[in-house]
Write an enzyme that holds these catalytic residues in place. Structure first.
Site, PDB file in Angstrom:
ATOM      1  N   SER A  33       0.712  -1.212  -0.032  1.00  0.00           N
ATOM      2  CA  SER A  33      -0.096   0.066   0.099  1.00  0.00           C
ATOM      3  C   SER A  33       0.841   1.437  -0.040  1.00  0.00           C
ATOM      4  CB  SER A  33      -0.879   0.093   1.298  1.00  0.00           C
ATOM      5  OG  SER A  33      -0.126  -0.157   2.431  1.00  0.00           O
ATOM      6  N   ASN A 120      -2.024  -1.760  13.047  1.00  0.00           N
ATOM      7  CA  ASN A 120      -3.592  -1.754  13.035  1.00  0.00           C
ATOM      8  C   ASN A 120      -3.856  -0.545  13.706  1.00  0.00           C
ATOM      9  OD1 ASN A 120      -3.047  -4.193  12.218  1.00  0.00           O
ATOM     10  ND2 ASN A 120      -4.195  -5.320  13.823  1.00  0.00           N
ATOM     11  N   THR A 165     -38.627  26.586 -12.250  1.00  0.00           N
ATOM     12  CA  THR A 165     -39.055  25.096 -11.505  1.00  0.00           C
ATOM     13  C   THR A 165     -39.366  24.244 -12.563  1.00  0.00           C
ATOM     14  OG1 THR A 165     -41.295  25.693 -11.351  1.00  0.00           O
ATOM     15  CG2 THR A 165     -40.061  26.326  -9.436  1.00  0.00           C
ATOM     16  N   HIS A 166     -39.186  23.159 -12.436  1.00  0.00           N
ATOM     17  CA  HIS A 166     -39.155  22.132 -13.679  1.00  0.00           C
ATOM     18  C   HIS A 166     -38.506  22.516 -14.708  1.00  0.00           C
ATOM     19  CE1 HIS A 166     -42.692  20.456 -10.942  1.00  0.00           C
ATOM     20  NE2 HIS A 166     -42.966  21.654 -10.771  1.00  0.00           N
ATOM     21  N   SER A 294     -13.341  22.873 -29.962  1.00  0.00           N
ATOM     22  CA  SER A 294     -13.335  21.465 -30.514  1.00  0.00           C
ATOM     23  C   SER A 294     -12.528  21.411 -31.480  1.00  0.00           C
ATOM     24  CB  SER A 294     -15.046  21.526 -31.234  1.00  0.00           C
ATOM     25  OG  SER A 294     -14.982  20.643 -32.286  1.00  0.00           O
ATOM     26  N   ASN A 302     -16.597  25.099 -25.205  1.00  0.00           N
ATOM     27  CA  ASN A 302     -17.466  24.073 -24.421  1.00  0.00           C
ATOM     28  C   ASN A 302     -16.999  24.367 -22.909  1.00  0.00           C
ATOM     29  OD1 ASN A 302     -18.266  22.943 -26.792  1.00  0.00           O
ATOM     30  ND2 ASN A 302     -16.424  21.596 -27.072  1.00  0.00           N
ATOM     31  N   GLU A 307     -18.416  20.432 -16.912  1.00  0.00           N
ATOM     32  CA  GLU A 307     -18.815  19.144 -17.120  1.00  0.00           C
ATOM     33  C   GLU A 307     -17.888  17.823 -16.591  1.00  0.00           C
ATOM     34  OE1 GLU A 307     -20.478  19.420 -21.805  1.00  0.00           O
ATOM     35  OE2 GLU A 307     -18.275  19.239 -21.518  1.00  0.00           O
ATOM     36  N   TYR A 334      -9.466  -5.991  13.507  1.00  0.00           N
ATOM     37  CA  TYR A 334      -8.777  -5.449  12.140  1.00  0.00           C
ATOM     38  C   TYR A 334      -9.002  -6.466  11.141  1.00  0.00           C
ATOM     39  CZ  TYR A 334      -5.546  -3.918   8.470  1.00  0.00           C
ATOM     40  OH  TYR A 334      -5.091  -3.622   7.632  1.00  0.00           O
ATOM     41  N   GLN A 339      -7.496  -2.010   4.575  1.00  0.00           N
ATOM     42  CA  GLN A 339      -6.426  -0.915   3.766  1.00  0.00           C
ATOM     43  C   GLN A 339      -6.925  -0.462   2.341  1.00  0.00           C
ATOM     44  OE1 GLN A 339      -2.327  -2.790   3.376  1.00  0.00           O
ATOM     45  NE2 GLN A 339      -2.741  -2.874   1.057  1.00  0.00           N
ATOM     46  N   LYS A 342      -8.367   3.444   1.682  1.00  0.00           N
ATOM     47  CA  LYS A 342      -7.490   4.653   1.527  1.00  0.00           C
ATOM     48  C   LYS A 342      -7.508   5.412   0.096  1.00  0.00           C
ATOM     49  CE  LYS A 342      -4.468   2.862   5.017  1.00  0.00           C
ATOM     50  NZ  LYS A 342      -5.323   1.677   4.978  1.00  0.00           N
TER      51      LYS A 342
HETATM   52  N1  ARG Z   1      -1.232  -1.239   5.469  1.00  0.00           N
HETATM   53  C1  ARG Z   1      -2.175  -1.798   6.460  1.00  0.00           C
HETATM   54  C2  ARG Z   1      -3.463  -0.953   6.268  1.00  0.00           C
HETATM   55  O1  ARG Z   1      -3.436   0.058   5.667  1.00  0.00           O
HETATM   56  C3  ARG Z   1      -1.587  -1.588   7.711  1.00  0.00           C
HETATM   57  C4  ARG Z   1      -2.047  -2.531   8.430  1.00  0.00           C
HETATM   58  C5  ARG Z   1      -1.340  -3.738   8.400  1.00  0.00           C
HETATM   59  N2  ARG Z   1      -1.953  -4.556   9.481  1.00  0.00           N
HETATM   60  C6  ARG Z   1      -1.650  -5.931   9.336  1.00  0.00           C
HETATM   61  N3  ARG Z   1      -1.832  -6.762  10.484  1.00  0.00           N
HETATM   62  N4  ARG Z   1      -1.483  -6.578   8.186  1.00  0.00           N
HETATM   63  O2  ARG Z   1      -4.672  -1.458   6.692  1.00  0.00           O
END
Ligand code: ARG
Length: 462
Positions: A33, A120, A165-166, A294, A302, A307, A334, A339, A342
């Protein structure tokens, strides 16, 4: 037993002792990640800086050891502030990256930092501070937009405008009424952002799920000590329920929900302005620097910015649904599924920030085509309601007044005439209080807006 390193180029893991085999390379990439969670680096360092204080107070680190660790953490924090921090993309995540950097600098002492804590616990803490910070930024950008709306309101304070309206012409309004409508929507968004940041509590001491062996009061003292020198957006507290703390992502969903509401306002404004700038309406002159041409039709201008703002609703609402779906049915506490909250979170934050930043400039460059609006306001049906209300003041029941005006409109439509052209003798046949002089007074945009007394037209305040 020596581990087989199938993912040998990857940086050191924070686990692995019990494994004989290295990770499958594809899985290693799939589960990494760092490419996005590096955005949490600053907040992860905050967690560590508080944690070293707790460890020191409890004799797990000596003062010198804590100082050595903190010096590296502070240096990393500074490199983030100066925009020098480059994540090591071979690390599993940002928590591992920071741990590895520490080890490189101070060797085995770095391994003590992770005592009694878990990623976690770190990740949810980091995300809460991230959300607090970004929500405050978005609050500021919303206020900027509100300020431009106020500036445009001052410029066009007396400008009558067509209200719909409408999608049908309805009654005369002021252009400032229209701007105020969006001002109030965005101001509500500001309040939502403020309530949200005030409600955020980032907990420390949850461990992996069951808490740590250190007292709540020592966490309390460490937090206080840290906050004495470094303010953060949002509150930091010793953990109460460690299970819910590591498993909680409500604050992500709440933030994404709030951003969906902001986005919905942005999208409605965009849609209005797209319509009003078509040749069919032609009320608005859009700033050129936010329009495109265009490749085929030389005459086109445009409204691509608008948009794309409208279209971003797909992404922003999708991100909300994505995290709701990830969380649905997750057992405590957890799970790695979390993960995946994010990217949707970062994506919505980035998109809304970009939109609000550009919208401010866009609105500042917006111009009204007063002549076209003036022409549109000569449509006498816009005054039909005013006419009915005039009759009500002459003691006619509203339903009857509605019917009289309806018949007048049918009459002029059939004859191809205008209401203002009806001679007195004909007007009297509809109602005795009607005459040309009154008709002229009523069929006037300035009188029409002045007659709307229930609304406040005081300039709103942020
Ligand atoms: N990269 C993990 C997350 O965003 C961190 C936690 C990982 N914990 C684990 N027990 N694998 O959630």
């Amino acid at each position: 037993m020596i581990r087989e390193e199938t993912g040998s180029e990857m940086a050191k893991k924070m686990w692995g002792g019990r494994f004989r085999k290295g990770m499958d390379k594809r899985f290693e990439g799939f589960s990494s990640s760092i490419a996005y969670d590096y955005k949490l680096a600053e907040f992860d360092l905050v967690h560590s800086l508080i944690h070293t204080r707790v460890l020191q107070e409890n004799g797990i680190l000596t003062v010198q050891e804590a100082n050595r660790i903190n010096a590296v953490l502070e240096e990393l924090l500074k490199s983030i502030k100066d925009n020098r921090f480059k994540p090591n993309l071979s690390a599993e995540d940002i928590h591992t990256d920071i741990q590895n950097r520490l080890e490189k600098k101070i060797g085995p002492l770095s391994l003590k930092l992770h005592t009694l804590r878990s990623r976690n616990d770190q990740v949810v803490f980091d995300e809460k501070l991230f959300c607090g910070f970004e929500a405050s930024m978005i609050g500021k950008l919303l206020i900027n937009v509100c300020e431009v709306l106020l500036a445009q309101r001052r410029k066009y304070s007396e400008q009558p405008f067509v209200g719909y309206t409408h999608g049908q012409r309805a009654q005369v309004i002021l252009f400032s009424d229209y701007l105020d409508a969006y001002f109030y929507m965005f101001r509500r968004d500001v309040h939502r952002v403020v309530n949200y940041t005030e409600s955020l509590q980032a907990f420390i001491g949850a461990g992996a799920l069951a808490g740590s062996g250190l007292s709540r009061s020592s966490y309390e003292r460490a937090i206080k000590d840290f906050l004495r020198t470094t303010p953060v957006y949002g509150k930091i507290r010793p953990v109460v329920n460690s299970l819910e703390s590591v498993a909680d992502r409500d604050f992500v969903i709440e933030f994404l929900g709030l951003l969906s509401i902001v986005q919905m306002h942005l999208s409605r404004l965009a849609e209005d302005m797209i319509l009003y700038s078509t040749q069919e309406f032609n009320y608005l002159d859009l700033p050129e620097e936010f329009c495109t041409g265009s490749s085929l039709m030389p005459h086109k201008k445009n409204p691509d910015f608008l948009e794309l703002v409208r279209g971003s609703s797909g992404r922003i609402n999708g991100n909300l649904v994505s995290v709701l779906t990830i969380l649905k049915g997750l057992p405590l506490a957890y799970n790695r599924d979390m993960q995946l909250d994010k990217e949707p979170l970062f994506s919505s934050v980035e998109t809304v920030k970009e939109e609000l930043t550009m919208l401010k400039e866009f609105l500042a460059g917006l111009k009204l085509k007063e002549k076209v609006i003036e022409q549109a306001l000569t449509d006498e049906t816009l005054y039909a309601t005013d006419l009915a209300e005039f009759l009500v003041l002459k003691k006619v029941s509203f339903r009857e007044a509605h019917d009289i005006v309806g018949r007048m409109i049918r009459y002029v439509e059939d004859k191809g005439m205008r209401l203002s052209e009806l001679p007195d003798e004909l007007l009297i046949s509809f109602h005795r209080a009607l005459n040309q002089k009154e008709m002229q007074r009523i069929i006037n945009p300035f009188n029409a807006v002045a007659s709307r007394k229930s609304i406040s037209r005081k300039a709103p305040k942020i």
